[in-house]
Design a protein around this motif. Structure first.
Motif, PDB file in Angstrom:
ATOM      1  N   ASN A 184      32.396  41.204  35.228  1.00 29.04           N
ATOM      2  CA  ASN A 184      30.993  41.574  35.159  1.00 29.04           C
ATOM      3  C   ASN A 184      30.908  43.097  35.032  1.00 29.04           C
ATOM      4  OD1 ASN A 184      28.358  42.289  35.709  1.00 29.04           O
ATOM      5  ND2 ASN A 184      28.114  40.808  37.364  1.00 29.04           N
ATOM      6  N   GLU A 185      30.279  43.593  33.974  1.00 24.42           N
ATOM      7  CA  GLU A 185      30.235  45.049  33.745  1.00 24.42           C
ATOM      8  C   GLU A 185      29.454  45.800  34.822  1.00 24.42           C
ATOM      9  OE1 GLU A 185      26.664  45.753  30.598  1.00 24.42           O
ATOM     10  OE2 GLU A 185      28.511  44.885  29.794  1.00 24.42           O
ATOM     11  N   ASN A 186      28.577  45.114  35.546  1.00 22.35           N
ATOM     12  CA  ASN A 186      27.815  45.758  36.624  1.00 22.35           C
ATOM     13  C   ASN A 186      28.478  45.564  37.987  1.00 22.35           C
ATOM     14  OD1 ASN A 186      25.746  46.567  34.862  1.00 22.35           O
ATOM     15  ND2 ASN A 186      24.895  44.508  34.920  1.00 22.35           N
ATOM     16  N   ARG A 187      29.722  45.240  37.989  1.00 24.41           N
ATOM     17  CA  ARG A 187      30.428  44.871  39.214  1.00 24.41           C
ATOM     18  C   ARG A 187      30.647  46.052  40.153  1.00 24.41           C
ATOM     19  NH1 ARG A 187      34.475  46.105  35.595  1.00 24.41           N
ATOM     20  NH2 ARG A 187      36.270  47.156  36.452  1.00 24.41           N
ATOM     21  N   VAL A 188      30.823  45.718  41.400  1.00 25.97           N
ATOM     22  CA  VAL A 188      31.259  46.663  42.419  1.00 25.97           C
ATOM     23  C   VAL A 188      32.761  46.458  42.646  1.00 25.97           C
ATOM     24  CG1 VAL A 188      31.047  47.252  44.869  1.00 25.97           C
ATOM     25  CG2 VAL A 188      29.007  46.753  43.536  1.00 25.97           C
ATOM     26  N   LEU A 189      33.191  45.197  42.546  1.00 22.80           N
ATOM     27  CA  LEU A 189      34.587  44.838  42.796  1.00 22.80           C
ATOM     28  C   LEU A 189      35.511  45.538  41.814  1.00 22.80           C
ATOM     29  CD1 LEU A 189      36.458  43.049  44.510  1.00 22.80           C
ATOM     30  CD2 LEU A 189      36.170  41.263  42.789  1.00 22.80           C
ATOM     31  N   ARG A 190      36.503  46.249  42.343  1.00 23.70           N
ATOM     32  CA  ARG A 190      37.450  47.003  41.520  1.00 23.70           C
ATOM     33  C   ARG A 190      38.832  46.370  41.474  1.00 23.70           C
ATOM     34  NH1 ARG A 190      33.843  48.749  38.891  1.00 23.70           N
ATOM     35  NH2 ARG A 190      32.524  50.392  39.649  1.00 23.70           N
ATOM     36  N   SER A 191      39.232  45.671  42.563  1.00 22.71           N
ATOM     37  CA  SER A 191      40.567  45.081  42.563  1.00 22.71           C
ATOM     38  C   SER A 191      40.625  43.848  43.449  1.00 22.71           C
ATOM     39  CB  SER A 191      41.609  46.104  43.032  1.00 22.71           C
ATOM     40  OG  SER A 191      41.453  46.388  44.412  1.00 22.71           O
ATOM     41  N   VAL A 192      41.497  42.930  43.046  1.00 22.33           N
ATOM     42  CA  VAL A 192      41.812  41.745  43.837  1.00 22.33           C
ATOM     43  C   VAL A 192      43.329  41.722  43.966  1.00 22.33           C
ATOM     44  CG1 VAL A 192      41.712  39.231  43.992  1.00 22.33           C
ATOM     45  CG2 VAL A 192      39.810  40.489  42.961  1.00 22.33           C
ATOM     46  N   ASN A 193      43.809  41.710  45.201  1.00 16.64           N
ATOM     47  CA  ASN A 193      45.238  41.817  45.477  1.00 16.64           C
ATOM     48  C   ASN A 193      45.682  40.612  46.289  1.00 16.64           C
ATOM     49  OD1 ASN A 193      45.426  44.864  44.678  1.00 16.64           O
ATOM     50  ND2 ASN A 193      43.679  44.679  46.038  1.00 16.64           N
ATOM     51  N   LEU A 194      46.614  39.838  45.742  1.00 16.72           N
ATOM     52  CA  LEU A 194      47.124  38.662  46.430  1.00 16.72           C
ATOM     53  C   LEU A 194      48.471  38.987  47.056  1.00 16.72           C
ATOM     54  CD1 LEU A 194      45.570  37.643  43.662  1.00 16.72           C
ATOM     55  CD2 LEU A 194      46.226  35.459  44.609  1.00 16.72           C
ATOM     56  N   PHE A 195      48.734  38.413  48.239  1.00 24.18           N
ATOM     57  CA  PHE A 195      50.039  38.601  48.864  1.00 24.18           C
ATOM     58  C   PHE A 195      50.361  37.417  49.768  1.00 24.18           C
ATOM     59  CE2 PHE A 195      46.957  40.486  51.680  1.00 24.18           C
ATOM     60  CZ  PHE A 195      47.390  40.176  52.956  1.00 24.18           C
ATOM     61  N   PHE A 196      51.661  37.115  49.866  1.00 22.80           N
ATOM     62  CA  PHE A 196      52.114  36.049  50.746  1.00 22.80           C
ATOM     63  C   PHE A 196      52.027  36.523  52.182  1.00 22.80           C
ATOM     64  CE2 PHE A 196      54.633  35.003  46.884  1.00 22.80           C
ATOM     65  CZ  PHE A 196      54.046  33.780  46.639  1.00 22.80           C
ATOM     66  N   ASN A 197      51.417  35.707  53.022  1.00 20.66           N
ATOM     67  CA  ASN A 197      51.301  36.043  54.425  1.00 20.66           C
ATOM     68  C   ASN A 197      52.293  35.254  55.264  1.00 20.66           C
ATOM     69  OD1 ASN A 197      50.236  37.357  56.658  1.00 20.66           O
ATOM     70  ND2 ASN A 197      48.741  35.759  57.036  1.00 20.66           N
ATOM     71  N   ARG A 198      52.681  34.080  54.777  1.00 17.59           N
ATOM     72  CA  ARG A 198      53.599  33.252  55.548  1.00 17.59           C
ATOM     73  C   ARG A 198      54.224  32.232  54.620  1.00 17.59           C
ATOM     74  NH1 ARG A 198      50.996  30.102  60.385  1.00 17.59           N
ATOM     75  NH2 ARG A 198      50.376  28.697  58.757  1.00 17.59           N
TER      76      ARG A 198
END
Length: 170
Positions: free
Chosen positions: A141-155
């Motif tokens: 979405n060009e009007n977005r606030v979200l800049r990054s989504v970061n996934l990581f293994f927790n367990r």
């Protein structure tokens, strides 16, 4: 002051999101000297907010500096963000462990998302769907606030194939 709004979140409960948000806020505040507020959006549970109040009740008044923990609803989130924006380094938002109205509306304000997940087939599938939903509705979405989504293994959990077969059959 430049404020970053971040959250460890996901669409499923039990993968450590709330614990990670508390650790993140605590480390940023105590180890790095950052100004932090933790907003608890996990309505009606409000486990972070209730735990802070319970701890303060057991300890009593303390001279030790603490970051604020605020509880919020869909209606009170924006005023809380406006209250702290520009006065703190980080606003950390703790969402419920399901994709509900609080999370969908709250994500409109979050700039960086960190998604912890377990290494098992069901968790990976659910996380992939959640990531694609974020990508389609927020990142693209060009009007977005979200800049990054970061996934990581927790367990990592060793899961037997029979467990998945039983789930598939039902």
């Amino acid at each position: 002051m430049e404020t970053k709004i971040i959250s460890c979140t996901g669409e499923k409960g039990g993968c450590g999101k709330t614990t990670l948000n508390i650790i993140l806020a605590t480390n940023l505040f105590h180890l790095y000297g950052k100004k932090v507020v933790l907003i608890d959006m996990d309505n009606p549970q409000y486990s972070v907010y209730k735990k802070r109040n319970r701890d303060l009740g057991q300890v009593g008044s303390t001279e030790m500096p603490m970051f604020p923990v605020e509880r919020a609803t869909v209606q009170t989130l924006e005023p809380l963000i406006k209250k702290y924006y520009g006065t703190v380094d980080f606003i950390i938002v703790d969402f419920p462990g399901n994709l509900n109205e609080e999370m969908v509306r709250g994500l409109l304000y979050v700039e960086h998302i960190f998604i912890p997940f377990f290494l098992d087939e069901l968790e990976i599938d659910g996380t992939a769907v959640f990531y694609k939903t974020l990508q389609r509705n927020y990142l693209m979405n060009e009007n977005r606030v979200l800049r990054s989504v970061n996934l990581f293994f927790n367990r990592y959990e060793l899961v037997k194939v029979n467990k998945f077969n039983a789930v598939r059959k039902t």
